[in-house]
Scaffold this motif. Structure first.
Motif, mmCIF file in Angstrom:
data_model
loop_
_atom_site.group_PDB
_atom_site.id
_atom_site.type_symbol
_atom_site.label_atom_id
_atom_site.label_comp_id
_atom_site.label_asym_id
_atom_site.label_seq_id
_atom_site.Cartn_x
_atom_site.Cartn_y
_atom_site.Cartn_z
ATOM 1 N N SER A 53 0.927 -28.896 13.141
ATOM 2 C CA SER A 53 0.003 -29.607 13.795
ATOM 3 C C SER A 53 0.371 -30.347 15.039
ATOM 4 O O SER A 53 -0.371 -31.230 15.707
ATOM 5 C CB SER A 53 -0.375 -30.972 12.845
ATOM 6 O OG SER A 53 -0.997 -30.357 11.496
ATOM 7 N N SER A 54 1.195 -29.645 15.758
ATOM 8 C CA SER A 54 1.770 -30.036 17.150
ATOM 9 C C SER A 54 1.278 -29.106 18.048
ATOM 10 O O SER A 54 0.776 -27.935 18.028
ATOM 11 C CB SER A 54 3.423 -30.119 17.231
ATOM 12 O OG SER A 54 3.861 -28.888 17.155
ATOM 13 N N ALA A 55 1.189 -29.529 19.474
ATOM 14 C CA ALA A 55 0.854 -28.567 20.462
ATOM 15 C C ALA A 55 1.977 -27.345 20.702
ATOM 16 O O ALA A 55 2.843 -27.445 20.387
ATOM 17 C CB ALA A 55 0.810 -29.492 21.840
ATOM 18 N N LEU A 56 1.517 -26.267 21.145
ATOM 19 C CA LEU A 56 2.334 -25.253 21.504
ATOM 20 C C LEU A 56 2.341 -24.995 22.902
ATOM 21 O O LEU A 56 1.522 -25.090 23.693
ATOM 22 C CB LEU A 56 1.693 -23.824 20.980
ATOM 23 C CG LEU A 56 2.375 -22.522 21.110
ATOM 24 C CD1 LEU A 56 3.826 -22.448 20.488
ATOM 25 C CD2 LEU A 56 1.507 -21.533 20.824
ATOM 26 N N PHE A 57 3.845 -25.104 23.479
ATOM 27 C CA PHE A 57 3.951 -25.035 24.730
ATOM 28 C C PHE A 57 4.449 -23.754 25.380
ATOM 29 O O PHE A 57 5.177 -23.204 24.644
ATOM 30 C CB PHE A 57 4.919 -26.069 25.181
ATOM 31 C CG PHE A 57 4.384 -27.539 25.028
ATOM 32 C CD1 PHE A 57 3.766 -28.133 26.125
ATOM 33 C CD2 PHE A 57 4.876 -28.152 23.781
ATOM 34 C CE1 PHE A 57 3.376 -29.323 25.635
ATOM 35 C CE2 PHE A 57 4.461 -29.454 23.679
ATOM 36 C CZ PHE A 57 3.562 -30.181 24.715
ATOM 37 N N CYS A 58 3.557 -23.074 26.197
ATOM 38 C CA CYS A 58 3.857 -21.455 26.314
ATOM 39 C C CYS A 58 4.297 -21.457 27.990
ATOM 40 O O CYS A 58 3.687 -22.243 28.888
ATOM 41 C CB CYS A 58 2.731 -20.824 26.109
ATOM 42 S SG CYS A 58 2.093 -20.804 24.370
ATOM 43 N N GLU A 59 5.013 -20.540 28.216
ATOM 44 C CA GLU A 59 5.266 -20.199 29.517
ATOM 45 C C GLU A 59 4.098 -19.420 30.354
ATOM 46 O O GLU A 59 3.508 -18.530 29.448
ATOM 47 C CB GLU A 59 6.571 -19.261 29.691
ATOM 48 C CG GLU A 59 7.840 -19.971 29.386
ATOM 49 C CD GLU A 59 8.190 -19.840 28.021
ATOM 50 O OE1 GLU A 59 7.602 -19.139 27.332
ATOM 51 O OE2 GLU A 59 9.112 -20.446 27.396
ATOM 52 N N ARG A 60 3.814 -19.705 31.475
ATOM 53 C CA ARG A 60 2.657 -19.003 31.881
ATOM 54 C C ARG A 60 3.177 -17.442 32.551
ATOM 55 O O ARG A 60 4.088 -17.706 33.460
ATOM 56 C CB ARG A 60 1.821 -19.842 33.040
ATOM 57 C CG ARG A 60 0.646 -19.084 33.579
ATOM 58 C CD ARG A 60 -0.317 -18.916 32.633
ATOM 59 N NE ARG A 60 -1.643 -18.722 33.575
ATOM 60 C CZ ARG A 60 -2.455 -17.519 33.916
ATOM 61 N NH1 ARG A 60 -1.709 -16.605 33.344
ATOM 62 N NH2 ARG A 60 -3.279 -17.465 34.555
ATOM 63 N N LEU A 61 2.673 -16.578 32.071
ATOM 64 C CA LEU A 61 3.309 -15.247 32.701
ATOM 65 C C LEU A 61 2.385 -14.344 33.607
ATOM 66 O O LEU A 61 1.036 -14.475 33.384
ATOM 67 C CB LEU A 61 3.541 -14.068 31.479
ATOM 68 C CG LEU A 61 4.432 -14.816 30.152
ATOM 69 C CD1 LEU A 61 4.360 -13.674 29.231
ATOM 70 C CD2 LEU A 61 5.916 -15.071 30.974
ATOM 71 N N SER A 62 3.181 -13.947 34.533
ATOM 72 C CA SER A 62 2.268 -13.272 35.548
ATOM 73 C C SER A 62 1.750 -11.926 34.957
ATOM 74 O O SER A 62 2.076 -11.442 33.768
ATOM 75 C CB SER A 62 3.161 -12.725 36.883
ATOM 76 O OG SER A 62 4.069 -11.713 36.477
ATOM 77 N N PRO A 63 0.685 -11.191 35.471
ATOM 78 C CA PRO A 63 0.186 -10.106 34.948
ATOM 79 C C PRO A 63 1.307 -9.059 34.615
ATOM 80 O O PRO A 63 1.117 -8.354 33.856
ATOM 81 C CB PRO A 63 -1.050 -9.616 35.839
ATOM 82 C CG PRO A 63 -1.245 -10.836 36.464
ATOM 83 C CD PRO A 63 -0.301 -11.587 36.610
ATOM 84 N N TRP A 64 2.046 -8.830 35.553
ATOM 85 C CA TRP A 64 3.042 -7.960 35.606
ATOM 86 C C TRP A 64 4.154 -8.066 34.446
ATOM 87 O O TRP A 64 4.539 -7.211 34.002
ATOM 88 C CB TRP A 64 3.488 -7.737 37.172
ATOM 89 C CG TRP A 64 2.695 -7.514 38.106
ATOM 90 C CD1 TRP A 64 1.838 -6.339 38.477
ATOM 91 C CD2 TRP A 64 2.143 -8.513 38.809
ATOM 92 N NE1 TRP A 64 1.045 -6.685 39.240
ATOM 93 C CE2 TRP A 64 0.976 -7.982 39.546
ATOM 94 C CE3 TRP A 64 2.244 -9.843 38.915
ATOM 95 C CZ2 TRP A 64 0.570 -8.487 40.576
ATOM 96 C CZ3 TRP A 64 1.541 -10.521 39.850
ATOM 97 C CH2 TRP A 64 0.540 -10.133 40.852
ATOM 98 N N VAL A 65 4.548 -9.422 34.485
ATOM 99 C CA VAL A 65 5.412 -9.569 33.162
ATOM 100 C C VAL A 65 4.643 -9.532 31.889
ATOM 101 O O VAL A 65 5.462 -8.886 30.980
ATOM 102 C CB VAL A 65 5.908 -11.045 33.433
ATOM 103 C CG1 VAL A 65 6.761 -11.433 32.156
ATOM 104 C CG2 VAL A 65 6.971 -11.320 34.695
ATOM 105 N N LEU A 66 3.477 -9.780 31.880
ATOM 106 C CA LEU A 66 2.721 -9.801 30.414
ATOM 107 C C LEU A 66 2.489 -8.200 30.186
ATOM 108 O O LEU A 66 2.750 -7.976 29.040
ATOM 109 C CB LEU A 66 1.237 -10.429 30.644
ATOM 110 C CG LEU A 66 0.420 -10.433 29.377
ATOM 111 C CD1 LEU A 66 1.298 -11.120 28.168
ATOM 112 C CD2 LEU A 66 -0.778 -11.126 29.763
#
Length: 138
Positions: A53-66
């Motif tokens: 029930s807590s928020a999920l903090f995610c790194e924003r990845l560039s399209p190339w890294v993804l």
């Protein structure tokens, strides 16, 4: 510098084609940083960064890294990626999956097929126009 960045600012700060660069650049102060975004759910079964029930903090990845990260995951087939159990196995998987959703939203690709069988039959359908979910602050 506490400058409020839009998703467009984050995207503009990435080095094009660089699958090794996890940082973007602030257009105001030119500081390099790893952008983050937050995913929240009201479902009791949702597990975030600090537990249920807590928020999920995610790194924003560039399209190339993804692309690089997803290639390593789907080398044995795409079935794992579409499984809710895969996302729950480790936080890195959830980060990749939510970045995939975010990228599909940004480029207005259909993404609801990625949500099938997820979240106890509750279909999450964020709108691409919801800029609040795509912004970052450094």
């Amino acid at each position: 510098c506490n400058y409020y960045l839009s998703d467009d600012d984050v995207v503009a700060g990435w080095s094009a084609g660089n699958s090794q660069e996890y940082k973007t650049e602030c257009p105001n102060c030119l500081t390099k940083f790893v952008p983050h975004f937050c995913v929240q759910s009201t479902l009791p079964s949702f597990v975030g960064s600090r537990g249920p029930s807590s928020a999920l903090f995610c790194e924003r990845l560039s399209p190339w890294v993804l692309k690089k990260e997803l290639r390593s995951v789907i080398s044995g087939g795409i079935e794992d990626l579409l499984s809710p159990e895969w996302r729950e196995r480790e936080s890195k998987n959830a980060v990749l999956w939510w970045n995939l959703i975010l990228s599909f939203m940004r480029y207005r690709f259909p993404f609801t097929f990625l949500l099938q069988g997820s979240f106890s039959s509750s279909l999450i359908a964020p709108t691409p126009d919801d800029e609040e979910n795509l912004d970052a602050t450094i």
